[in-house]
Design a protein around this motif. Structure first.
Motif, PDB file in Angstrom:
ATOM      1  N   ALA A   4       0.842  -1.203   0.000  1.00  0.00           N
ATOM      2  CA  ALA A   4       0.000   0.000   0.000  1.00  0.00           C
ATOM      3  C   ALA A   4       0.881   1.259   0.000  1.00  0.00           C
ATOM      4  O   ALA A   4       0.637   2.208  -0.734  1.00  0.00           O
ATOM      5  CB  ALA A   4      -0.924   0.007   1.213  1.00  0.00           C
ATOM      6  N   GLU A   5       1.927   1.184   0.804  1.00  0.00           N
ATOM      7  CA  GLU A   5       2.837   2.343   0.865  1.00  0.00           C
ATOM      8  C   GLU A   5       3.501   2.585  -0.478  1.00  0.00           C
ATOM      9  O   GLU A   5       3.605   3.714  -0.942  1.00  0.00           O
ATOM     10  CB  GLU A   5       3.926   2.062   1.902  1.00  0.00           C
ATOM     11  N   GLY A   6       3.913   1.465  -1.104  1.00  0.00           N
ATOM     12  CA  GLY A   6       4.550   1.556  -2.421  1.00  0.00           C
ATOM     13  C   GLY A   6       3.617   2.224  -3.409  1.00  0.00           C
ATOM     14  O   GLY A   6       4.009   3.132  -4.142  1.00  0.00           O
ATOM     15  N   ARG A   7       2.354   1.796  -3.379  1.00  0.00           N
ATOM     16  CA  ARG A   7       1.389   2.364  -4.315  1.00  0.00           C
ATOM     17  C   ARG A   7       1.208   3.867  -4.034  1.00  0.00           C
ATOM     18  O   ARG A   7       1.113   4.656  -4.956  1.00  0.00           O
ATOM     19  CB  ARG A   7       0.060   1.629  -4.177  1.00  0.00           C
ATOM     20  N   GLY A   8       1.182   4.190  -2.759  1.00  0.00           N
ATOM     21  CA  GLY A   8       1.034   5.596  -2.381  1.00  0.00           C
ATOM     22  C   GLY A   8       2.173   6.438  -2.929  1.00  0.00           C
ATOM     23  O   GLY A   8       1.949   7.505  -3.512  1.00  0.00           O
ATOM     24  N   THR A   9       3.380   5.916  -2.757  1.00  0.00           N
ATOM     25  CA  THR A   9       4.560   6.637  -3.246  1.00  0.00           C
ATOM     26  C   THR A   9       4.470   6.830  -4.756  1.00  0.00           C
ATOM     27  O   THR A   9       4.743   7.897  -5.295  1.00  0.00           O
ATOM     28  CB  THR A   9       5.846   5.834  -2.918  1.00  0.00           C
ATOM     29  N   HIS A  10       4.033   5.733  -5.410  1.00  0.00           N
ATOM     30  CA  HIS A  10       3.915   5.772  -6.856  1.00  0.00           C
ATOM     31  C   HIS A  10       2.915   6.856  -7.286  1.00  0.00           C
ATOM     32  O   HIS A  10       3.170   7.633  -8.184  1.00  0.00           O
ATOM     33  CB  HIS A  10       3.482   4.405  -7.373  1.00  0.00           C
ATOM     34  N   ARG A  11       1.752   6.858  -6.558  1.00  0.00           N
ATOM     35  CA  ARG A  11       0.723   7.864  -6.896  1.00  0.00           C
ATOM     36  C   ARG A  11       1.263   9.268  -6.693  1.00  0.00           C
ATOM     37  O   ARG A  11       1.039  10.144  -7.496  1.00  0.00           O
ATOM     38  CB  ARG A  11      -0.497   7.679  -5.981  1.00  0.00           C
ATOM     39  N   PHE A  12       1.996   9.439  -5.595  1.00  0.00           N
ATOM     40  CA  PHE A  12       2.534  10.750  -5.285  1.00  0.00           C
ATOM     41  C   PHE A  12       3.491  11.183  -6.395  1.00  0.00           C
ATOM     42  O   PHE A  12       3.450  12.295  -6.891  1.00  0.00           O
ATOM     43  CB  PHE A  12       3.259  10.721  -3.941  1.00  0.00           C
ATOM     44  N   PHE A  13       4.328  10.222  -6.806  1.00  0.00           N
ATOM     45  CA  PHE A  13       5.316  10.480  -7.854  1.00  0.00           C
ATOM     46  C   PHE A  13       4.619  10.884  -9.148  1.00  0.00           C
ATOM     47  O   PHE A  13       4.978  11.858  -9.791  1.00  0.00           O
ATOM     48  CB  PHE A  13       6.155   9.216  -8.067  1.00  0.00           C
ATOM     49  N   GLU A  14       3.558  10.105  -9.472  1.00  0.00           N
ATOM     50  CA  GLU A  14       2.829  10.369 -10.712  1.00  0.00           C
ATOM     51  C   GLU A  14       2.177  11.756 -10.671  1.00  0.00           C
ATOM     52  O   GLU A  14       2.222  12.501 -11.639  1.00  0.00           O
ATOM     53  CB  GLU A  14       1.745   9.306 -10.887  1.00  0.00           C
ATOM     54  N   ALA A  15       1.600  12.076  -9.530  1.00  0.00           N
ATOM     55  CA  ALA A  15       0.930  13.370  -9.386  1.00  0.00           C
ATOM     56  C   ALA A  15       1.927  14.512  -9.546  1.00  0.00           C
ATOM     57  O   ALA A  15       1.658  15.495 -10.232  1.00  0.00           O
ATOM     58  CB  ALA A  15       0.238  13.454  -8.031  1.00  0.00           C
ATOM     59  N   SER A  16       3.102  14.349  -8.941  1.00  0.00           N
ATOM     60  CA  SER A  16       4.052  15.451  -9.052  1.00  0.00           C
ATOM     61  C   SER A  16       4.632  15.514 -10.471  1.00  0.00           C
ATOM     62  O   SER A  16       4.948  16.597 -10.960  1.00  0.00           O
ATOM     63  CB  SER A  16       5.152  15.340  -8.001  1.00  0.00           C
ATOM     64  N   MET A  17       4.750  14.372 -11.136  1.00  0.00           N
ATOM     65  CA  MET A  17       5.196  14.376 -12.532  1.00  0.00           C
ATOM     66  C   MET A  17       4.186  15.137 -13.382  1.00  0.00           C
ATOM     67  O   MET A  17       4.549  15.977 -14.201  1.00  0.00           O
ATOM     68  CB  MET A  17       5.326  12.946 -13.079  1.00  0.00           C
ATOM     69  N   ASN A  18       2.914  14.820 -13.162  1.00  0.00           N
ATOM     70  CA  ASN A  18       1.867  15.509 -13.923  1.00  0.00           C
ATOM     71  C   ASN A  18       1.920  17.009 -13.689  1.00  0.00           C
ATOM     72  O   ASN A  18       1.756  17.789 -14.615  1.00  0.00           O
ATOM     73  CB  ASN A  18       0.485  14.975 -13.541  1.00  0.00           C
ATOM     74  N   ALA A  19       2.153  17.369 -12.450  1.00  0.00           N
ATOM     75  CA  ALA A  19       2.231  18.793 -12.115  1.00  0.00           C
ATOM     76  C   ALA A  19       3.404  19.440 -12.866  1.00  0.00           C
ATOM     77  O   ALA A  19       3.281  20.542 -13.396  1.00  0.00           O
ATOM     78  CB  ALA A  19       2.402  18.973 -10.614  1.00  0.00           C
ATOM     79  N   LEU A  20       4.531  18.725 -12.926  1.00  0.00           N
ATOM     80  CA  LEU A  20       5.709  19.246 -13.636  1.00  0.00           C
ATOM     81  C   LEU A  20       5.431  19.422 -15.118  1.00  0.00           C
ATOM     82  O   LEU A  20       5.793  20.430 -15.722  1.00  0.00           O
ATOM     83  CB  LEU A  20       6.900  18.293 -13.456  1.00  0.00           C
ATOM     84  N   VAL A  21       4.781  18.395 -15.700  1.00  0.00           N
ATOM     85  CA  VAL A  21       4.468  18.445 -17.130  1.00  0.00           C
ATOM     86  C   VAL A  21       3.529  19.618 -17.417  1.00  0.00           C
ATOM     87  O   VAL A  21       3.710  20.364 -18.366  1.00  0.00           O
ATOM     88  CB  VAL A  21       3.846  17.112 -17.608  1.00  0.00           C
ATOM     89  N   ARG A  22       2.527  19.771 -16.536  1.00  0.00           N
ATOM     90  CA  ARG A  22       1.565  20.867 -16.703  1.00  0.00           C
ATOM     91  C   ARG A  22       2.262  22.227 -16.615  1.00  0.00           C
ATOM     92  O   ARG A  22       2.040  23.117 -17.424  1.00  0.00           O
ATOM     93  CB  ARG A  22       0.463  20.762 -15.645  1.00  0.00           C
ATOM     94  N   GLU A  23       3.098  22.332 -15.628  1.00  0.00           N
ATOM     95  CA  GLU A  23       3.870  23.549 -15.394  1.00  0.00           C
ATOM     96  C   GLU A  23       4.696  23.907 -16.635  1.00  0.00           C
ATOM     97  O   GLU A  23       4.730  25.042 -17.090  1.00  0.00           O
ATOM     98  CB  GLU A  23       4.793  23.285 -14.193  1.00  0.00           C
ATOM     99  N   ARG A  24       5.344  22.886 -17.176  1.00  0.00           N
ATOM    100  CA  ARG A  24       6.183  23.044 -18.360  1.00  0.00           C
ATOM    101  C   ARG A  24       5.351  23.518 -19.560  1.00  0.00           C
ATOM    102  O   ARG A  24       5.740  24.422 -20.287  1.00  0.00           O
ATOM    103  CB  ARG A  24       6.833  21.690 -18.636  1.00  0.00           C
ATOM    104  N   ARG A  25       4.186  22.877 -19.759  1.00  0.00           N
ATOM    105  CA  ARG A  25       3.300  23.255 -20.875  1.00  0.00           C
ATOM    106  C   ARG A  25       2.873  24.711 -20.751  1.00  0.00           C
ATOM    107  O   ARG A  25       2.833  25.439 -21.743  1.00  0.00           O
ATOM    108  CB  ARG A  25       2.040  22.370 -20.878  1.00  0.00           C
ATOM    109  N   LEU A  26       2.558  25.118 -19.522  1.00  0.00           N
ATOM    110  CA  LEU A  26       2.141  26.502 -19.277  1.00  0.00           C
ATOM    111  C   LEU A  26       3.261  27.472 -19.665  1.00  0.00           C
ATOM    112  O   LEU A  26       3.030  28.464 -20.341  1.00  0.00           O
ATOM    113  CB  LEU A  26       1.799  26.693 -17.800  1.00  0.00           C
TER     114      LEU A  26
END
Ligand code: C2E
Ligand code: MG
Ligand code: MG
Ligand code: MG
Length: 284
Positions: A4-26
């Protein structure tokens, strides 16, 4: 639990990646519109001949005032503009603004404009530079184009042919940030440069650090041997300036002589005879 912790970390990682990609596009989106929205402006940093201390010209540096983020450093936005292609519009704007500005001066000082690899390798670069020179009426000898060594790596053959075409237009070429890239020495032979700009990292503490001093001395020797002018970048102290003068370095720029500033700051140097006339007519 571990799972469960692993999945949480993964989700967190994915969310911050998405935020970075969005930021970059902006950022990319904003860069594409920055010129049209009037958010870009140019500042000018004086360059001085060391033997006479005379002002010889200016390096043109780009500034971006983002409506929300405020001032964004070119070190941060230029690489993004290069990747998304916005540098083509921005770079053309820089060149034409700078050439138009310089063409209006009474004093025929030179301007040094930074040009990125993406511009150099773009299909109609030479044509657009030629158009800008014609439209603005700036004498080509007054324009210097600054290119870093890393700009040459992507397509050395094409870069070499473009640089030769620029030389044929009568423009001067400076190798920027010398010493920080790769295979500096062979580049000096393979490309038609007129000037070497020694990177600030070698100039710092050149008067107190014997290794820095040895490097700068050898670049100056190299310049003399190859018939290239040498300009020291980022001079901040009197000690550095004294050292460079003593070693017969041709020119320098840096905070000691002047920070990059809006061109109005230098008005008295751009129209010296008018300033003279104003003074004498007051006296009369
Ligand atoms: P560069 O071409 O090597 O420009 C010199 C940088 O050093 C400038 O930073 C300038 O403000 C800074 N500098 C000058 N004297 C001193 C000093 O005495 N001390 C210190 N600490 N810094 C000094 P700036 O304006 O932030 O530009 C950073 C880089 O962004 C430039 O490095 C250049 O590679 C790029 N750049 C700036 N304007 C343009 C442009 O119009 N087009 C392109 N393609 N690149 C640009
Ligand atoms: Mg430069
Ligand atoms: Mg530089
Ligand atoms: Mg640089």
């Amino acid at each position: 639990r571990v799972k469960a912790e692993g999945r949480g970390t993964h989700r967190f990682f994915e969310a911050s990646m998405n935020a970075l990609v969005r930021e970059r596009r902006l950022m990319e989106h904003d860069l594409h519109q920055a010129v049209a929205h009037g958010e870009m402006r140019l500042v000018y940093q004086p360059q001085h001949q060391l033997a006479t201390r005379a002002l010889i010209g200016f390096e043109v540096l780009l500034r971006w005032q983002h409506p929300v983020r405020g001032a964004v450093s070119p070190a941060d936005f230029i690489p993004i503009a290069e990747e998304c292609g916005a540098i083509l519009t921005i770079g053309a704007w820089v060149l034409s603004q700078a050439c138009r500005e310089a063409a209006g001066w009474t004093n025929p000082l030179s301007i040094a404009v930074n040009v990125s690899a993406v511009q150099i390798l773009a299909p109609h670069f030479i044509q657009s530079v030629d158009d800008i020179l014609r439209e603005t009426g700036l004498a080509p000898e007054r324009l210097e184009i600054e290119i870093t060594e890393t700009a040459l790596i992507r397509d050395p053959e094409r870069a070499a042919s473009t640089l030769r075409d620029l030389k044929a237009l009568g423009i001067r070429l400076a190798m920027d940030d010398f010493g920080t890239g790769y295979s500096s020495l062979s580049n000096l032979r393979s490309y038609p440069f007129d000037k070497i700009k020694i990177d600030r990292s070698f100039i710092q503490a050149v008067d107190s650090n014997s290794q820095a001093a040895a490097i700068v001395r050898s670049v100056l020797g190299l310049g003399r041997g190859l018939g290239l002018q040498v300009l020291a970048e980022g001079v901040e102290t009197e000690g550095e300036l004294r050292f460079l003068h003593g070693e017969r370095c041709h020119a320098a720029q840096g905070f000691l002589m002047g920070r990059p500033a809006p061109i109005e700051t230098f008005a008295a140097h751009l129209h010296p005879s008018e300033a003279q006339t104003a003074v004498s007519s007051k006296a009369a």
